[in-house]
Design a protein around this motif. Structure first.
Motif, PDB file in Angstrom:
ATOM      1  N   VAL A 180       0.827  -1.206   0.000  1.00 37.08           N
ATOM      2  CA  VAL A 180       0.000   0.000   0.000  1.00 37.08           C
ATOM      3  C   VAL A 180       0.863   1.258   0.000  1.00 37.08           C
ATOM      4  CG1 VAL A 180      -1.724   1.304   1.308  1.00 37.08           C
ATOM      5  CG2 VAL A 180      -1.908  -1.191   1.128  1.00 37.08           C
ATOM      6  N   LYS A 181       1.989   1.223   0.690  1.00 36.04           N
ATOM      7  CA  LYS A 181       2.835   2.416   0.797  1.00 36.04           C
ATOM      8  C   LYS A 181       3.541   2.744  -0.512  1.00 36.04           C
ATOM      9  CE  LYS A 181       3.723   2.095   5.773  1.00 36.04           C
ATOM     10  NZ  LYS A 181       4.764   1.963   6.840  1.00 36.04           N
ATOM     11  N   THR A 182       4.072   1.711  -1.167  1.00 33.78           N
ATOM     12  CA  THR A 182       4.838   1.954  -2.389  1.00 33.78           C
ATOM     13  C   THR A 182       3.981   1.878  -3.650  1.00 33.78           C
ATOM     14  OG1 THR A 182       5.413  -0.378  -2.695  1.00 33.78           O
ATOM     15  CG2 THR A 182       6.855   0.940  -1.284  1.00 33.78           C
ATOM     16  N   GLY A 183       2.788   1.273  -3.539  1.00 32.92           N
ATOM     17  CA  GLY A 183       1.924   1.103  -4.699  1.00 32.92           C
ATOM     18  C   GLY A 183       2.325  -0.047  -5.604  1.00 32.92           C
ATOM     19  N   GLU A 184       3.297  -0.863  -5.157  1.00 30.02           N
ATOM     20  CA  GLU A 184       3.744  -1.982  -5.976  1.00 30.02           C
ATOM     21  C   GLU A 184       2.607  -2.971  -6.211  1.00 30.02           C
ATOM     22  OE1 GLU A 184       7.020  -5.657  -5.917  1.00 30.02           O
ATOM     23  OE2 GLU A 184       6.790  -4.322  -4.167  1.00 30.02           O
ATOM     24  N   LYS A 185       2.431  -3.375  -7.482  1.00 27.04           N
ATOM     25  CA  LYS A 185       1.346  -4.275  -7.837  1.00 27.04           C
ATOM     26  C   LYS A 185       1.869  -5.674  -8.156  1.00 27.04           C
ATOM     27  CE  LYS A 185      -2.192  -1.046  -9.283  1.00 27.04           C
ATOM     28  NZ  LYS A 185      -3.318  -0.830 -10.228  1.00 27.04           N
ATOM     29  N   SER A 186       0.993  -6.633  -8.022  1.00 25.10           N
ATOM     30  CA  SER A 186       1.324  -8.017  -8.353  1.00 25.10           C
ATOM     31  C   SER A 186       1.332  -8.191  -9.865  1.00 25.10           C
ATOM     32  CB  SER A 186       0.270  -8.950  -7.748  1.00 25.10           C
ATOM     33  OG  SER A 186      -0.959  -8.802  -8.449  1.00 25.10           O
ATOM     34  N   GLY A 187       1.768  -9.362 -10.306  1.00 22.01           N
ATOM     35  CA  GLY A 187       1.546  -9.730 -11.697  1.00 22.01           C
ATOM     36  C   GLY A 187       0.082 -10.078 -11.891  1.00 22.01           C
ATOM     37  N   ILE A 209      -5.352  -6.581  -0.225  1.00 18.79           N
ATOM     38  CA  ILE A 209      -4.529  -5.992   0.831  1.00 18.79           C
ATOM     39  C   ILE A 209      -5.170  -4.658   1.196  1.00 18.79           C
ATOM     40  CG2 ILE A 209      -2.229  -5.201   1.498  1.00 18.79           C
ATOM     41  CD1 ILE A 209      -2.426  -8.201   0.849  1.00 18.79           C
ATOM     42  N   LYS A 210      -5.796  -4.607   2.362  1.00 15.40           N
ATOM     43  CA  LYS A 210      -6.605  -3.435   2.680  1.00 15.40           C
ATOM     44  C   LYS A 210      -5.747  -2.186   2.822  1.00 15.40           C
ATOM     45  CE  LYS A 210      -6.918  -4.503   7.663  1.00 15.40           C
ATOM     46  NZ  LYS A 210      -7.869  -4.783   8.754  1.00 15.40           N
ATOM     47  N   THR A 211      -6.308  -1.059   2.399  1.00 18.52           N
ATOM     48  CA  THR A 211      -5.590   0.215   2.401  1.00 18.52           C
ATOM     49  C   THR A 211      -5.552   0.856   3.778  1.00 18.52           C
ATOM     50  OG1 THR A 211      -7.661   1.287   1.724  1.00 18.52           O
ATOM     51  CG2 THR A 211      -6.114   0.668  -0.008  1.00 18.52           C
TER      52      THR A 211
END
Length: 284
Positions: A180-187, A209-211
Motif C-alpha cells: 500500500v505504501k509503495t503502490g507496488e502491484k502483483s503480476g 490488501i486493505k488500504t
C-alpha cells in the motif's frame, strides 16, 4: 426508616436479578425443508437499458414472484434487496414466464431446479435458461488476524452481435496492490480456468490488501480478460467495442472487500451495442 431502607434494598435486589436474566434473541425465519430448490433469477438478454425492456411480472410455476412494484431491469437479478435472498420452488422441472410492459409475455421456458441454492440465467428469450450451482456454502478463511481474501465467480455471457454468442474462451485475471505504501502491484493472476459462453468458474480466491489497517478491509482490484485458443495458448487481450465505436482492450476494476463473495458477469455485445461490461452482484 429501617423498614424503608430494607424495602429499598429488597427492590434493588429484584431489579438486579431481573437485569441479569438471560435474554434470548430470536430470528423470525423458517428453515428450508428437504426437496426444495432455492434460486436467484438473472436477466441477461443483451438489450438496451430502459423501461421498454424491463420485466414487470415474473411467474414461476404459475405463481407471481415479482411484479411491477419491483421491476426486473436488464443485467440485474431478483430477489432484489438484501444479499443472500432466494426464491423457492419444488425440486424438479419448473416453468418460468417473464412479462414486459402491458402484460406482454416475452419468455416462456422450463428448467430443472435441484435441491439447494442455484443461479438461473435468462440470456435469450427463445432458449431455456442456464442454471448454475450457487456454490453455497461459500468459501471462508478463519484467521487469528484480518484475512486478505475475497472470492469471485466469473461468468461468460458475452455476445458478439445481436443473436450471436461469442465463440471465445476467456481467461479472467486480476491484479492487486501488494504494498500500500509503495503502490507496488502483483503480476496478473488467473481467476479460475478459462470459460466459454454460458460457463462459469468456481468461487476463486482474490487477494485484497486493505488500504486502511484499522478497518474491515477493502482495496481496489484490477481485472482483465485474455482470449485462449483451442490449443490452450494465450491469443492476447480480449478486445471490445467502446461507446465511441472503437475497439479497446477490456479492462475494469472493482473494490474488493475481505471475506465477501462476488458474481462477475461479462455480458452485452463485444462488437455492437449495447456494449459489453462486467456486472457485479454480491453473494455474501
Amino acid at each position: 426508616m429501617k423498614n424503608l431502607r430494607a424495602l429499598l434494598a429488597f427492590v434493588m435486589v429484584i431489579v438486579l436479578a431481573a437485569s441479569c436474566q438471560k435474554h434470548v434473541v430470536e430470528y423470525d425465519s423458517d428453515p428450508v425443508p428437504a426437496g426444495v430448490a432455492e434460486f436467484q433469477l438473472h436477466y441477461f438478454v443483451p438489450l438496451t437499458t430502459g423501461a421498454a425492456n424491463n420485466i414487470y411480472k415474473v411467474e414461476v410455476n404459475g405463481k407471481v414472484v415479482s411484479d411491477s412494484s419491483t421491476p426486473l431491469v436488464t443485467y440485474n437479478a431478483i430477489p432484489s434487496g438484501a444479499v443472500g435472498r432466494f426464491f423457492t420452488a419444488g425440486a424438479g422441472t419448473s416453468s418460468l414466464k417473464l412479462y414486459q410492459g402491458g402484460n406482454a409475455l416475452v419468455y416462456d421456458q422450463s428448467c430443472t431446479l435441484k435441491e439447494g441454492k442455484q443461479n438461473v440465467f435468462v440470456y435469450d428469450f427463445s432458449k431455456p435458461p442456464i442454471v448454475f450451482d450457487n456454490g453455497f456454502p461459500y468459501p471462508l478463511n478463519i484467521t487469528g488476524n484480518t484475512d486478505s481474501t475475497c472470492w469471485v465467480k466469473f461468468y461468460n455471457f458475452l455476445y458478439e452481435t445481436a443473436g450471436v454468442t461469442t465463440s471465445l474462451k476467456l481467461q479472467y485475471q486480476y491484479q492487486y496492490t501488494m504494498n500500500v505504501k509503495t503502490g507496488e502491484k502483483s503480476g496478473w493472476l488467473n481467476v479460475g480456468e478459462p470459460v466459454g459462453f454460458g460457463e462459469s468458474t468456481g468461487w476463486e480466491p482474490v487477494t485484497v490488501i486493505k488500504t486502511d489497517p484499522i478497518s474491515s478491509g477493502s482495496a481496489r482490484v484490477d481485472y482483465r480478460a485474455r482470449v485462449i485458443g483451442a490449443d490452450g495458448s494465450d491469443q492476447g487481450p480480449l478486445q471490445v467495442m467502446n461507446s465511441s465505436g472503437k475497439f479497446v482492450n477490456y479492462a475494469d476494476w472493482w473494490t474488493g472487500y475481505i471475506g465477501r463473495a462476488f458474481h462477475h458477469i461479462l455480458s452485452g455485445m463485444r462488437a455492437a451495442t449495447p456494449t459489453s461490461a462486467v456486472r457485479q452482484f454480491t453473494a455474501r
